[in-house]
Design a protein around this motif. Structure first.
Motif, short mmCIF file in Angstrom:
data_model
loop_
_atom_site.label_atom_id
_atom_site.label_comp_id
_atom_site.label_asym_id
_atom_site.label_seq_id
_atom_site.Cartn_x
_atom_site.Cartn_y
_atom_site.Cartn_z
N GLU A 1 -25.19 42.08 36.39
CA GLU A 1 -24.57 41.18 37.35
C GLU A 1 -25.23 39.80 37.35
O GLU A 1 -24.57 38.78 37.47
CB GLU A 1 -24.59 41.78 38.76
CG GLU A 1 -23.33 42.58 39.06
CD GLU A 1 -23.60 44.02 39.43
OE1 GLU A 1 -24.78 44.44 39.36
OE2 GLU A 1 -22.63 44.72 39.76
N HIS B 1 -17.39 48.55 47.42
CA HIS B 1 -16.81 48.23 46.11
C HIS B 1 -17.63 48.75 44.91
O HIS B 1 -17.08 48.93 43.84
CB HIS B 1 -16.59 46.71 45.96
CG HIS B 1 -17.83 45.92 45.70
ND1 HIS B 1 -18.69 45.51 46.69
CD2 HIS B 1 -18.37 45.46 44.54
CE1 HIS B 1 -19.69 44.84 46.17
NE2 HIS B 1 -19.55 44.79 44.86
N LYS C 1 -20.86 53.32 41.14
CA LYS C 1 -22.09 53.35 40.34
C LYS C 1 -22.86 54.66 40.49
O LYS C 1 -23.83 54.89 39.77
CB LYS C 1 -22.99 52.17 40.71
CG LYS C 1 -22.44 50.83 40.24
CD LYS C 1 -23.38 49.70 40.63
CE LYS C 1 -22.81 48.35 40.21
NZ LYS C 1 -23.64 47.24 40.74
N HIS D 1 -12.49 44.37 39.65
CA HIS D 1 -13.47 43.33 39.98
C HIS D 1 -14.37 42.95 38.80
O HIS D 1 -14.92 41.86 38.77
CB HIS D 1 -14.26 43.66 41.26
CG HIS D 1 -15.31 44.72 41.17
ND1 HIS D 1 -15.04 46.05 41.42
CD2 HIS D 1 -16.63 44.66 40.90
CE1 HIS D 1 -16.15 46.75 41.30
NE2 HIS D 1 -17.15 45.94 40.98
N ASP E 1 -18.75 38.91 45.80
CA ASP E 1 -19.53 39.85 45.00
C ASP E 1 -20.67 39.11 44.27
O ASP E 1 -21.82 39.56 44.28
CB ASP E 1 -18.58 40.51 43.98
CG ASP E 1 -19.22 41.66 43.21
OD1 ASP E 1 -20.32 42.12 43.59
OD2 ASP E 1 -18.61 42.10 42.22
FE LIG Z 1 -19.24 46.14 40.64
#
Ligand SMILES: [Fe+2]
Ligand SMILES: [Fe+2]
Length: 287
Positions: free
Chosen positions: A18, A129, A133, A222, A255
């Protein structure tokens, strides 16, 4: 989960992916609405290696296999809060002073959405969201949990990060799968398209009966940066997909750019999110 296998698990932490997305799509450029790609700072080697393995292994058959397995939802049944706490047991090698834990990322995303006065279902979507994971905790490798997602079953776009790594994906030379449309037809709609397997697709299937359609698009797409930031797959999208992607685009900055200087107070916020969950979700969810 200690990162003991650098060969299959190159990232020190899932956050490394990310962080790299934010490097590629910096907030300043987003605010300025410039077409801007950050070529200056190259990704860390770990991130590059992560994409290499991801792009080689995410094949059409792999995706079908994972769906067959995980969409039985026979692993664990948890309330929303239990799932959040379970996800938080995912501990990587990253520096705890720099990186937020998973719950804090979820709460920072959802609290930023709430602060902007959006609907309760949108706030709840921010909060859950990334729950997909938990795949990591079921033993799945990083490259099958996180990373930019993309359609499989048709040609890989060169707008996907590190497109050169697809050359070693077996689908790259498969004549049924390597044309512009592959197994799909023009503007067929994303509902018909298989996406690379990861936390987005998984969570979408867990929640698809419970949340409004814009929320489901946000969850499912996303990480589909090559479309929502680059428009690389317009030829597969229906008019309805385009309408719904406005929501995906609305969600994405929360996000990526919602890291606040003070971590959210998990204990104080918990009752609010439990009420939200009770409004939309059953008591337990099947993973
Ligand atoms: Fe994600
Ligand atoms: Fe996230």
């Amino acid at each position: 989960m200690k990162n003991t296998n650098q060969k299959t698990e190159p990232l020190q932490s899932l956050d490394e992916w990310e962080d790299d997305v934010v490097r590629r799509y910096p907030e300043e450029a987003h605010k300025a609405k410039e077409e801007f790609r950050n070529y200056e700072a190259p990704a860390r080697d770990t991130v590059k290696e992560f994409y290499r393995i991801n792009h080689i292994n995410q094949t059409y058959d792999f995706v079908l296999e994972k769906k067959k397995d995980f969409l039985q939802f026979n692993r664990r049944e948890m309330s929303l809060w239990d799932a959040v706490e379970f996800l938080n047991t995912l501990v990587d090698d990253s520096d705890p002073d720099i990186d937020l834990d998973q719950t804090q990322h979820l709460l920072q995303t959802s609290e930023a959405i709430r602060a902007d006065g959006h609907s309760d279902w949108f706030v709840l979507t921010g909060f859950l969201h990334d729950l997909g994971k938990v795949l990591c905790l079921f033993g799945e490798p990083q490259w099958a949990v996180v990373g930019d997602t993309f359609p499989v079953g048709c040609a890989f776009s060169d707008k996907i990060v590190y497109p050169e790594f697809f050359k070693k994906n077996p689908d790259y030379t498969n004549e049924e799968l390597n044309t512009k449309f592959g197994v799909y037809s023009p503007y067929c709609g994303l509902e018909k398209v298989h996406m690379s397997w990861g936390h987005d697709e998984y969570l979408y299937h867990i929640l698809k009966d419970y949340l409004p359609e814009p929320a489901l698009y946000m969850i499912r797409y996303h990480s589909f940066y090559s479309q929502h930031r680059e428009g690389a797959y317009d030829h597969l999208m229906s008019a309805h997909d385009h309408e719904m992607f406005k929501w995906v685009e609305k969600f994405n900055p929360y996000d990526l750019y919602s890291k606040a200087p003070t971590p959210p107070n998990v204990k104080e916020l918990r009752p609010y999110y439990e009420d939200l969950a009770a409004k939309f979700l059953p008591d337990t969810l099947k993973f």
